[in-house]
Scaffold this active site. Structure first.
Site, PDB file in Angstrom:
ATOM      1  N   GLY A  62       1.896 -60.870 -48.465  1.00  0.00           N
ATOM      2  CA  GLY A  62       1.256 -62.092 -47.996  1.00  0.00           C
ATOM      3  C   GLY A  62       1.888 -62.556 -46.708  1.00  0.00           C
ATOM      4  N   LYS A  98       8.969 -51.202 -43.906  1.00  0.00           N
ATOM      5  CA  LYS A  98       9.677 -50.326 -44.865  1.00  0.00           C
ATOM      6  C   LYS A  98       9.596 -48.868 -44.458  1.00  0.00           C
ATOM      7  CE  LYS A  98       5.807 -52.049 -46.661  1.00  0.00           C
ATOM      8  NZ  LYS A  98       5.640 -53.477 -46.551  1.00  0.00           N
ATOM      9  N   LYS A 102      10.299 -48.394 -50.720  1.00  0.00           N
ATOM     10  CA  LYS A 102      11.076 -49.576 -51.101  1.00  0.00           C
ATOM     11  C   LYS A 102      12.232 -49.210 -52.036  1.00  0.00           C
ATOM     12  CE  LYS A 102       7.164 -52.688 -50.374  1.00  0.00           C
ATOM     13  NZ  LYS A 102       5.956 -53.249 -51.020  1.00  0.00           N
ATOM     14  N   GLU A 104      15.204 -57.855 -44.742  1.00  0.00           N
ATOM     15  CA  GLU A 104      14.930 -58.513 -46.022  1.00  0.00           C
ATOM     16  C   GLU A 104      13.455 -58.387 -46.415  1.00  0.00           C
ATOM     17  OE1 GLU A 104      17.045 -60.598 -48.370  1.00  0.00           O
ATOM     18  OE2 GLU A 104      15.227 -59.916 -49.334  1.00  0.00           O
TER      19      GLU A 104
END
Lengths: 398, 398
Positions: free
Chosen positions: A297, A100, A200, A124
């Site tokens: 994660g 990001k 983000k 994505e």
């Protein structure tokens, strides 16, 4: 045979190798094409890894191998991630990333380079980890004008806020626990100061508006000043405190910012707890839809990275619609002073906040006031100045 | 210029015309192509509608017009919707639909005809109204093996269950109110008996497994027998009752069914109230993701229909990956008797259910027992037979 190179064999990089290997049979069947992980770039060696023989230490091996058509950049940080991405795109390789920092800072340039070279730059996994959000915004809400996006975009801070509320421990205690559990970094600033959420939200904002705002240009407030008293006030009014990345597109201008907010329990974002993320999208035809799931994660994030790789392979013989972004200028940004929402003020003692229309409640020797009507940033700041040292805290209500 | 025909000018059909018109500028800009609504098929005339001049009464006008390349079937019911869809596909026109009855019954054949004729048959709006769920399952979770899908797929029943819980009114009262508000049909059977949810879960199940099960072949139980006592027992244990469409793919076999279930408050589906829908997808890499939004309604559903139209236009010069389904055979279905989950039994008086491991609570003169361990359908039925007339109700726990 499609050859893929992975840059960085950390958490997401190794997860990407694992997803590509574990689900190879079903993915190749869906694609009707075969792929191969040809290289993994890392400074380290991994002699015990099943991918040991893929490890290379020199990016030029990948760059100069014309057989490699897809590069998965999982290095993190701006440099050399940006430089390698740019070089790969210019060499005619498509790039996917979870980074990001690079997307929010260099996205305009990198998307343009991808277009010029007839390749793709997909990201994505850069927002919401494993949650499908970027492709749905582009494809599934394509019949809509997106007017607002608000989301819980950072799992670390959501974990901390959830624990503060449910366990009654204060910020520093919960942060220490989160660090022990591996949910927070040793230097937690990017998370707790809202920097990660800011990166983000500018990416989501650009997908909705076409204009990429520098994450440094938006108002960003983290969660370090939130107290257990604030949490108690929230509860008293039926709210829960969440760190919200927010963007609203109004009359062609964008309000984008990150701040902790009082979220009414009737809002679906209020139910997103722990390390999960959720993104609520408002659009002119569909109304509100929400995307929920694991915001970070190894395998969830890798699942999103590999979805991008599949998208590229599936559309290789076809000129997929490119992402076109422009750098946002001052003109594109709405004046933050004019941003209106309902507010909560907490003041010392039983002094009301002074607003003509507000509900007040006494909480632990303080008075919490919630305004009925939306109030601008400017008016809120003026009121706080007037309350001077009696003001304990102030919150935007979502 | 792409010419579109809409079949049926009811709620969703008129919404589709509205979305295509209202957002024409932004959609055409995104596509880089222009489109036009050429015909709207309906038995009625709509002299006061802005679309009055598009209305035709004879499907053959559309079928025989080679300029029409996309047909939006919004008629509902099986016939003539199926027949018109088949004819349109065979004439080389792509078809989009919100018609779950047709997709769940004739989907295998219609997808095959679309493939043979090099056109597309898309049905995003057939499940979850405006919620993006079908395209995300195909594209965004393409790196995953989907193992389980459970969802609140019917807004009418969710509205009724939410009202029963929050207002304490019983089923028939709330149904009458829902009918007055237009949330339930005069003949509510398709909703309250779970038939609508069954159609939707077999579509989702087919997207995950490739095998379309007849909605009539799956166990389907609606909400008509749910009592306020059941709602009280749910609350006592920290559950909320939801009508759940469920499919699990295990060892190549599918467990698919619809029934009311006790949903623990820790499950994100427990927070979906009123007419909203939510679909929770479990997949082997991402873990759990949820899609939430308006499950019905004119513009939300039309928003999904138009997303399919945009998908078709965007990919017109390209052979998009077709949907390939097979009819599920007996072999593909897991034996429902073997389906295991935790259970709640409610028995009269203070007689415990007789299970060795269960938690019991007294609720309004009855005893509610929750098993700790999963129990198969077979064992649950045997226990119910043993309890005979003492058993008041039995629930699966999600």
């Amino acid at each position: 045979m499609i050859n893929i190179a992975i840059l960085g064999f950390g958490v997401v990089g190794s997860g990407t190798a694992e997803v590509l290997t574990e689900n190879k049979a079903i993915i190749e069947e869906r694609l009707g094409k075969e792929y191969n992980i040809k290289y993994i770039l890392d400074l380290r060696d991994f002699p015990d890894s099943p991918f040991a023989d893929k490890i290379v230490h020199d990016f030029n091996i990948i760059l100069n191998d014309s057989e490699v058509s897809i590069v998965a950049e999982m290095m993190g940080g701006s440099h050399p991630a940006y430089d390698f991405t740019k070089a790969a795109l210019m060499a005619g390789k498509s790039v996917v990333t979870s980074n990001k920092e690079v997307v929010s800072t260099f996205g305009v340039e990198l998307c343009a380079i991808a277009r010029e070279h007839g390749v793709r730059y997909l990201f994505e996994a850069s927002v919401g980890g494993g949650i499908p959000i970027i492709r749905p915004l582009i494809n599934d809400l394509s019949s809509n004008k997106v007017t607002k996006i608000c989301g819980i975009l950072n799992g670390t801070t959501n974990y901390i806020l959830t624990s503060m509320r449910d366990k009654g421990s204060d910020f520093s205690e919960v942060l220490a626990e989160a660090q022990k559990l591996g949910y927070a970094e040793a230097n937690p600033s990017a998370d707790v100061d809202g920097i990660d959420a800011a990166r983000k939200i500018v990416i989501l904002s650009a997908l909705a508006s076409g204009k990429l705002i520098s994450p440094k240009a938006i108002y960003t407030k983290g969660i370090t000043e939130i107290t257990l008293e604030d949490v108690a006030c929230a509860k008293e009014f039926g709210y829960t405190i969440k760190l919200i990345g927010y963007t609203e597109i109004k009359d062609g201008k964008v309000f984008a910012f990150v701040s902790p907010r009082m979220v009414p329990l009737s809002n679906p974002l209020s139910t997103i707890d722990g390390v999960f993320n959720g993104v609520l999208v408002s659009a002119n035809m569909v109304g509100e839809v929400m995307f929920y799931g694991p915001g970070a994660g190894k395998l969830p994030t890798a699942s999103a990275v590999v979805a991008d790789i599949i998208d590229i392979i599936a559309n290789m013989d076809f000129e997929a619609k490119p992402i076109v972004w422009e750098e946002a200028t001052e003109e594109d940004l709405a004046d933050f002073e004019g941003y209106e929402c309902r507010r909560m003020f907490v003041v010392e003692g039983d002094v009301p906040c002074g607003m003509p229309e507000c509900k007040t409640k006494a909480v632990n020797g303080m008075t919490a006031c919630v305004t009925d009507a939306p109030m601008s940033e400017k008016d809120a700041n003026a009121l706080l100045a007037k309350l001077s040292d009696k003001a304990v805290s102030a919150y935007r209500i979502l």
